[in-house]
Scaffold this active site. Structure first.
Site, short mmCIF file in Angstrom:
data_model
loop_
_atom_site.label_atom_id
_atom_site.label_comp_id
_atom_site.label_asym_id
_atom_site.label_seq_id
_atom_site.Cartn_x
_atom_site.Cartn_y
_atom_site.Cartn_z
N LYS A 94 -1.19 -1.17 -3.32
CA LYS A 94 -0.47 -0.09 -4.01
C LYS A 94 -0.83 1.23 -3.33
O LYS A 94 -1.56 2.07 -3.86
CB LYS A 94 -0.83 -0.09 -5.51
CG LYS A 94 0.25 0.56 -6.37
CD LYS A 94 0.08 0.18 -7.82
CE LYS A 94 0.92 1.02 -8.76
NZ LYS A 94 2.34 0.98 -8.56
N HIS A 103 -6.60 10.51 13.13
CA HIS A 103 -6.20 9.28 12.44
C HIS A 103 -7.42 8.47 12.01
O HIS A 103 -7.44 7.88 10.93
CB HIS A 103 -5.28 8.44 13.33
CG HIS A 103 -3.90 9.02 13.45
ND1 HIS A 103 -3.66 10.24 14.02
CD2 HIS A 103 -2.69 8.55 13.05
CE1 HIS A 103 -2.37 10.49 13.97
NE2 HIS A 103 -1.75 9.50 13.38
N TYR A 105 -3.14 3.97 -5.53
CA TYR A 105 -2.92 4.55 -6.85
C TYR A 105 -2.64 3.47 -7.88
O TYR A 105 -2.42 2.31 -7.54
CB TYR A 105 -1.77 5.57 -6.80
CG TYR A 105 -0.38 4.96 -6.72
CD1 TYR A 105 0.09 4.38 -5.55
CD2 TYR A 105 0.48 4.97 -7.82
CE1 TYR A 105 1.37 3.83 -5.47
CE2 TYR A 105 1.76 4.43 -7.76
CZ TYR A 105 2.19 3.86 -6.58
OH TYR A 105 3.44 3.30 -6.51
N1 PDD Z 1 5.58 1.23 -9.66
N2 PDD Z 1 6.84 -3.09 -7.27
C1 PDD Z 1 6.73 -1.83 -6.82
C2 PDD Z 1 7.13 -1.56 -5.42
C3 PDD Z 1 6.25 -0.81 -7.66
O1 PDD Z 1 6.12 0.44 -7.20
C4 PDD Z 1 5.91 -1.14 -9.01
C5 PDD Z 1 5.40 -0.11 -9.97
C6 PDD Z 1 6.05 -2.46 -9.43
C7 PDD Z 1 5.68 -2.88 -10.84
O2 PDD Z 1 4.27 -2.86 -11.01
P1 PDD Z 1 3.63 -2.67 -12.45
O3 PDD Z 1 4.21 -3.72 -13.34
O4 PDD Z 1 2.17 -2.90 -12.22
O5 PDD Z 1 3.96 -1.28 -12.89
C8 PDD Z 1 6.51 -3.41 -8.54
C9 PDD Z 1 4.93 2.24 -10.44
C10 PDD Z 1 5.29 2.23 -11.88
C11 PDD Z 1 5.11 3.59 -9.76
O6 PDD Z 1 5.06 3.60 -8.53
O7 PDD Z 1 5.25 4.60 -10.43
#
Ligand code: PDD
Length: 262
Positions: free
Chosen positions: A127, A83, A12
């Site tokens: 992510k 899986h 995502y």
């Molecule tokens: N989360 N580290 C983790 C574990 C994160 O889930 C996020 C962002 C970040 C910061 O990434 P960025 O600067 O690209 O938003 C670092 C998003 C906002 C979420 O899961 O909603």
């Protein structure tokens, strides 16, 4: 039968939109591509198509000056819950949520955090939609009424449950290097560029909890939270609980970038 639902088998992105303009669009689409490649999902759209559907979604919500766009690509639906998988048609889900950035006045009041062992897997650079550990930490932060949970793996401070972490010592900014133990945050990248613009040195090196507690400043960054100063960790004040000057410089530069956009 969507594997996103059954297994959290997908990736995502979340990106901020200020007055209709997306901050860091190219970087978010690049990270999306990297995540899809890492888990072997073929990107369902090319860059032009992504930009077009994202802009369509943004245009449906013109009433909100700031929007957080969430998009998810899952591996798709299968005919059975197993899986393993064959070649499936990826599912794309997107939503827009209005969001309000905190004001500088609010942020200057400071925020608290707690530390915990980082029990996540060692591909945190992806992510992935499977966020069980992260949501458990987030719930703990909520229970303790703090802004974030700072994660420590084998004595090294990595990042937080949903944000990256920075500290400042002797006018130099430190943050964990990119790699398997942190998400390569887009805001983290913007912060590093802001620091370069302000002529402040940034070292992407590891540091331990002692350095964190002794720091002059600690901040966290994410697309929806921007840059938040942390003034209390595990009930102990950082720099006597005062928000630092370097944070203020970087915060101001970030706000300027938001209005010109990139
Ligand atoms: N989360 N580290 C983790 C574990 C994160 O889930 C996020 C962002 C970040 C910061 O990434 P960025 O600067 O690209 O938003 C670092 C998003 C906002 C979420 O899961 O909603």
């Amino acid at each position: 039968m969507d594997r996103g639902f059954l297994f959290g088998d997908g990736v995502y992105e979340v990106f901020p939109v200020y007055n209709g303009l997306i901050l860091g669009l190219e970087s978010h689409l690049k990270r999306l591509q990297d995540g899809l490649d890492a888990i072997d999902i073929v990107n369902p759209y090319n860059k032009k198509k992504w930009i077009s559907i994202i802009n369509d979604l943004i245009s449906y919500h013109q009433e909100s000056s700031n929007q957080a766009i969430y998009l998810q690509v899952s591996r798709g639906c299968d005919d059975d819950r197993k899986h393993t998988h064959g070649k499936l048609k990826p599912t794309v889900y997107m939503q827009s949520t209005p969001f309000q950035s905190s004001t500088k006045g609010d942020l200057l009041k400071g925020s608290a955090a707690i530390t915990r062992d980082d029990i996540r897997w060692s591909q945190c650079n992806i992510k992935a939609t499977s966020l069980l550990a992260n949501i458990m930490y987030a719930q703990e932060a909520k229970k303790h009424d703090v802004e974030e949970v700072i994660l420590i793996r084998d004595g090294i401070v990595t990042e937080c449950s949903s944000s990256n972490l920075f500290l400042v010592t002797n006018n130099c900014i430190f943050t964990h290097p990119k790699g398997p133990y942190i998400l390569p945050g887009i805001t983290r990248e913007v912060v590093i560029n802001c620091a370069k613009y302000c002529d402040i040195e940034v070292k992407e090196v590891t540091f331990n909890k002692d350095s964190l507690m002794d720091a002059d400043e600690v901040w966290i960054s994410s697309s929806t939270r921007e840059i938040v100063p942390i003034t209390c960790i595990d009930d102990k004040p950082i720099n006597n609980g005062k928000v630092g000057e370097i944070w203020s410089l970087i915060y101001d530069r970030y706000q300027a970038i938001k209005s010109i956009n990139v």
